[in-house]
Each structure stands twice: as structure tokens, then as C-alpha cells.
Design a protein around this motif. Structure first.
Motif, mmCIF file in Angstrom:
data_model
loop_
_atom_site.group_PDB
_atom_site.id
_atom_site.type_symbol
_atom_site.label_atom_id
_atom_site.label_comp_id
_atom_site.label_asym_id
_atom_site.label_seq_id
_atom_site.Cartn_x
_atom_site.Cartn_y
_atom_site.Cartn_z
ATOM 1 N N ILE A 78 -7.214 -4.710 9.671
ATOM 2 C CA ILE A 78 -7.170 -4.709 8.215
ATOM 3 C C ILE A 78 -7.454 -6.125 7.747
ATOM 4 N N PHE A 79 -8.424 -6.276 6.857
ATOM 5 C CA PHE A 79 -8.844 -7.612 6.433
ATOM 6 C C PHE A 79 -8.602 -7.797 4.938
ATOM 7 N N PRO A 80 -7.657 -8.693 4.571
ATOM 8 C CA PRO A 80 -7.463 -9.001 3.158
ATOM 9 C C PRO A 80 -8.573 -9.933 2.670
ATOM 10 N N ILE A 81 -9.184 -9.580 1.560
ATOM 11 C CA ILE A 81 -10.276 -10.376 0.989
ATOM 12 C C ILE A 81 -9.881 -10.754 -0.434
ATOM 13 N N THR A 82 -9.761 -12.055 -0.696
ATOM 14 C CA THR A 82 -9.384 -12.481 -2.040
ATOM 15 C C THR A 82 -10.633 -12.668 -2.898
ATOM 16 N N ILE A 83 -10.423 -12.714 -4.182
ATOM 17 C CA ILE A 83 -11.532 -12.863 -5.120
ATOM 18 C C ILE A 83 -12.253 -14.195 -4.927
ATOM 19 N N PHE A 84 -11.638 -15.116 -4.209
ATOM 20 C CA PHE A 84 -12.236 -16.432 -3.953
ATOM 21 C C PHE A 84 -13.015 -16.473 -2.641
ATOM 22 N N ASP A 85 -12.999 -15.382 -1.878
ATOM 23 C CA ASP A 85 -13.694 -15.337 -0.592
ATOM 24 C C ASP A 85 -15.143 -14.891 -0.768
ATOM 25 N N GLU A 86 -16.008 -15.361 0.129
ATOM 26 C CA GLU A 86 -17.423 -14.986 0.078
ATOM 27 C C GLU A 86 -17.631 -13.490 0.292
ATOM 28 N N ALA A 104 -9.437 -4.319 3.336
ATOM 29 C CA ALA A 104 -10.565 -3.543 3.847
ATOM 30 C C ALA A 104 -10.372 -3.208 5.318
ATOM 31 N N LYS A 105 -10.802 -2.001 5.678
ATOM 32 C CA LYS A 105 -10.766 -1.598 7.081
ATOM 33 C C LYS A 105 -12.025 -0.805 7.388
ATOM 34 N N GLY A 176 -2.748 3.310 -3.289
ATOM 35 C CA GLY A 176 -1.750 2.999 -2.273
ATOM 36 C C GLY A 176 -2.375 2.243 -1.115
ATOM 37 N N GLY A 177 -1.580 2.041 -0.047
ATOM 38 C CA GLY A 177 -2.046 1.254 1.088
ATOM 39 C C GLY A 177 -2.433 2.087 2.289
ATOM 40 N N PHE A 178 -2.971 1.418 3.295
ATOM 41 C CA PHE A 178 -3.489 2.091 4.491
ATOM 42 C C PHE A 178 -2.417 2.850 5.274
ATOM 43 N N HIS A 179 -1.179 2.417 5.183
ATOM 44 C CA HIS A 179 -0.119 3.062 5.959
ATOM 45 C C HIS A 179 0.407 4.327 5.285
ATOM 46 N N SER A 201 -8.663 -0.912 -0.486
ATOM 47 C CA SER A 201 -7.575 -0.699 -1.432
ATOM 48 C C SER A 201 -7.206 -2.033 -2.050
ATOM 49 N N GLU A 202 -6.692 -2.006 -3.272
ATOM 50 C CA GLU A 202 -6.208 -3.252 -3.867
ATOM 51 C C GLU A 202 -4.713 -3.437 -3.613
ATOM 52 N N TYR A 203 -4.120 -2.531 -2.827
ATOM 53 C CA TYR A 203 -2.681 -2.585 -2.586
ATOM 54 C C TYR A 203 -2.401 -2.938 -1.127
ATOM 55 N N PRO A 204 -1.355 -3.746 -0.872
ATOM 56 C CA PRO A 204 -0.979 -4.058 0.510
ATOM 57 C C PRO A 204 -0.734 -2.787 1.312
ATOM 58 N N PRO A 205 -0.972 -2.828 2.619
ATOM 59 C CA PRO A 205 -0.935 -1.613 3.452
ATOM 60 C C PRO A 205 0.347 -0.794 3.386
ATOM 61 N N ASP A 206 1.492 -1.422 3.133
ATOM 62 C CA ASP A 206 2.755 -0.679 3.110
ATOM 63 C C ASP A 206 3.034 -0.016 1.758
#
Length: 291
Positions: A78-86, A104-105, A176-179, A201-206
Motif C-alpha cells: 500500500i503506497f500513500p501518495i501526498t498531494i506534494f508527491d510527483e 494506492a495498491k 473507506g480503507g483497504f482493510h 482511497s483517500e482514507y487510511p487502510p484501517d
């Protein structure tokens, strides 16, 4: 600025229950590097950002906990991507209140696929909706479009499965999240997509999906695409929320006409009356979204 430390701080704030989009905006506006946030206590937030009491969550988190968060995500791909990341999708960044973080996954490069079409519709899909998708998708896939939908029952599920069947690529935006994937009957489809396609998803996995998550995620479905196709929708439908988001962002909106005797076509027929492009063949879409 130490982007690694900044990202860890931003992720921790994003995990903090009670910190929503507006609160994060206020914090980043006051402190763009998050240099004043170290201990993540309610007292610290009050001291540095003068936030109203109702915006302050009730529990404290420590900055070093982000390391365990990030490690666990990497172990689960699972890869968190912030709005500041390429890696953050350019089209999504141009929308109103884009998510500060997306999780993202799967095939991350699909976020930058040049041709993405949102396809949404009723959870009570009919044979007509299914056949319309089966008619349109082979040519859309052949033209290079990746299909974006919401992994919900009905038209969303048919769209993801048909895109895969046609040898194309597909992206799901979930509430919701991946979990806590919803609905549970799409678990196998979700696993296929997390291996060979993409789920975000815009929500943390839990995070458990809440009712209000579903209309909000529609802004992402339309936000990462250049156009949205509504297949079947009643007059009061979540799909029309997606269409409105697309219209507000200046994206193309398409609709498949339906029988005036079928309540499930009232929403799509009304969209056409209001200016959405009527779709009979894939060409009706590809000629508008030519690159």
C-alpha cells in the motif's frame, strides 16, 4: 525542507481522527513545512494554529508512530501518495479540495495513464445496462481508455469486470480503507485489481466505510478522469453526483439514453436534456476525448 520528515508528519495528521480537509488546509497555510508540529498533542495544535476546539481531535499521536504505519503499508504493498508527491495525479490536483493523501495498491503508473474514463451507474443494473457496457467497452479499450469506477454493486462491478475481460486496465476508487473493502462480494475482484490493476482511497487502510464516504469519493472518480459516462441512473442517484462533480471541473459528461418507461433511466435521460452527450457507440466518446 526534509520531505521525508514532512511526509511522515502529514501522514500522521491525516491519520488523526478529527483532522479533516479544512483543518489540514489551515495547518498547512499557517505552517507549510509543518516545522511547528513535533509532539502531535492537542495543546501543540492549539498553541501554534489557534484552531477552534471543535477541530481538535481527542487523542494524541506521536511522530515516531508514522514509521510503523509506513512500514506496515509497504509490507502490504500500500503506497500513500501526498498531494506534494510527483506520483499524485495531475488532473486530480486541479479539482476543488483534492485529497491531501491518496492510498494506492496495484499498478501505480495507471494514475498517469493518459486516457481515463469514469463509468458509473445504478447498483440495480439491468440487462440493458450490462449489454450497453459490453457493446461500448471493446472499442473504448482498443482506443486506449482505462476504465475508472467505484467497485460498487451493479454498473461499477460490470464496468471493472468487462474492462478486464476486454484486456483493458481499470481503476477503482473505494470508500473507506483497504482493510474494510465494500461490498464483501467484490473481494475476489478487488484482489485481482490490486494485483494487476489499481485501487485507490483517500482514507487510511484501517478506516471503515461510512455512508458519507461514498458521495465524497465520487469527486475522485471524476477528478482523475477526462470524462464521465453515466450508464443507468434514477433521478436521485449517486451517479448524478459524479456527473455534477465532472461538470463543475469542466470535464466531459456522457450518458446512455434509456426507456422513458424505466425509472432507472430518468437520471440519464435528464442529463441528456441538460446537455450531456448522448452515447450510442464508442465513437460518441472517443471523438470528444481525442488526444
Amino acid at each position: 525542507m526534509d520531505m521525508d520528515l514532512f511526509k511522515r508528519k502529514l501522514l500522521l495528521l491525516h491519520h488523526w481522527k478529527g483532522v479533516g480537509w479544512n483543518t489540514l488546509f489551515h495547518i498547512l497555510q499557517s505552517d507549510p513545512t509543518l516545522s511547528n508540529v513535533n509532539d502531535f498533542t492537542t495543546a501543540e495544535l492549539k498553541q501554534h494554529y489557534h484552531l477552534p476546539t471543535r477541530s481538535i481531535p481527542y487523542s494524541n499521536l506521536q511522530i515516531n508512530r508514522t514509521l510503523s504505519f509506513i512500514d506496515s503499508y509497504e509490507q502490504n504493498n500500500i503506497f500513500p501518495i501526498t498531494i506534494f508527491d510527483e506520483e499524485y495525479p495531475k488532473l486530480l490536483k486541479e479539482t476543488y479540495q483534492p485529497p491531501w493523501v491518496i492510498y494506492a495498491k496495484g499498478k501505480i503508473d495507471l494514475l498517469h495513464h493518459p486516457k481515463k474514463l469514469a463509468v458509473v451507474g445504478s447498483r440495480q443494473a439491468t440487462d440493458y445496462g450490462r449489454m450497453a457496457i459490453q457493446l461500448l467497452f471493446p472499442d473504448l479499450i482498443l482506443s486506449g481508455f482505462a476504465i475508472v469506477s467505484g467497485l460498487a454493486k451493479g454498473i461499477d462491478t460490470i464496468s471493472h469486470k468487462t474492462a478486464i475481460h476486454c484486456g483493458g486496465k481499470t481503476i477503482a476508487v473505494i470508500a473507506g480503507g483497504f482493510h474494510h473493502l465494500y461490498p464483501k462480494e467484490n473481494q475476489k475482484l478487488a484482489e485481482t485489481m490490486m494485483n494487476s490493476h489499481l485501487i485507490i482511497s483517500e482514507y487510511p487502510p484501517d478506516t471503515r466505510p461510512e455512508r458519507w464516504h461514498f458521495p465524497l469519493r465520487n469527486r475522485i472518480i471524476s477528478g482523475i478522469t477526462c470524462g464521465t459516462l453515466i450508464v443507468e441512473a434514477e433521478k436521485k442517484s449517486g451517479s448524478l453526483i459524479t456527473a455534477n462533480y465532472a461538470l463543475n471541473e469542466g470535464r466531459e459528461v456522457f450518458a446512455i439514453p434509456g426507456s422513458i418507461l424505466n425509472p432507472g433511466s430518468n437520471g440519464t435521460n435528464e442529463l441528456i436534456q441538460q446537455g450531456a452527450k448522448l452515447v450510442k457507440t464508442a465513437v460518441d466518446i472517443t471523438e470528444e476525448l481525442s488526444f
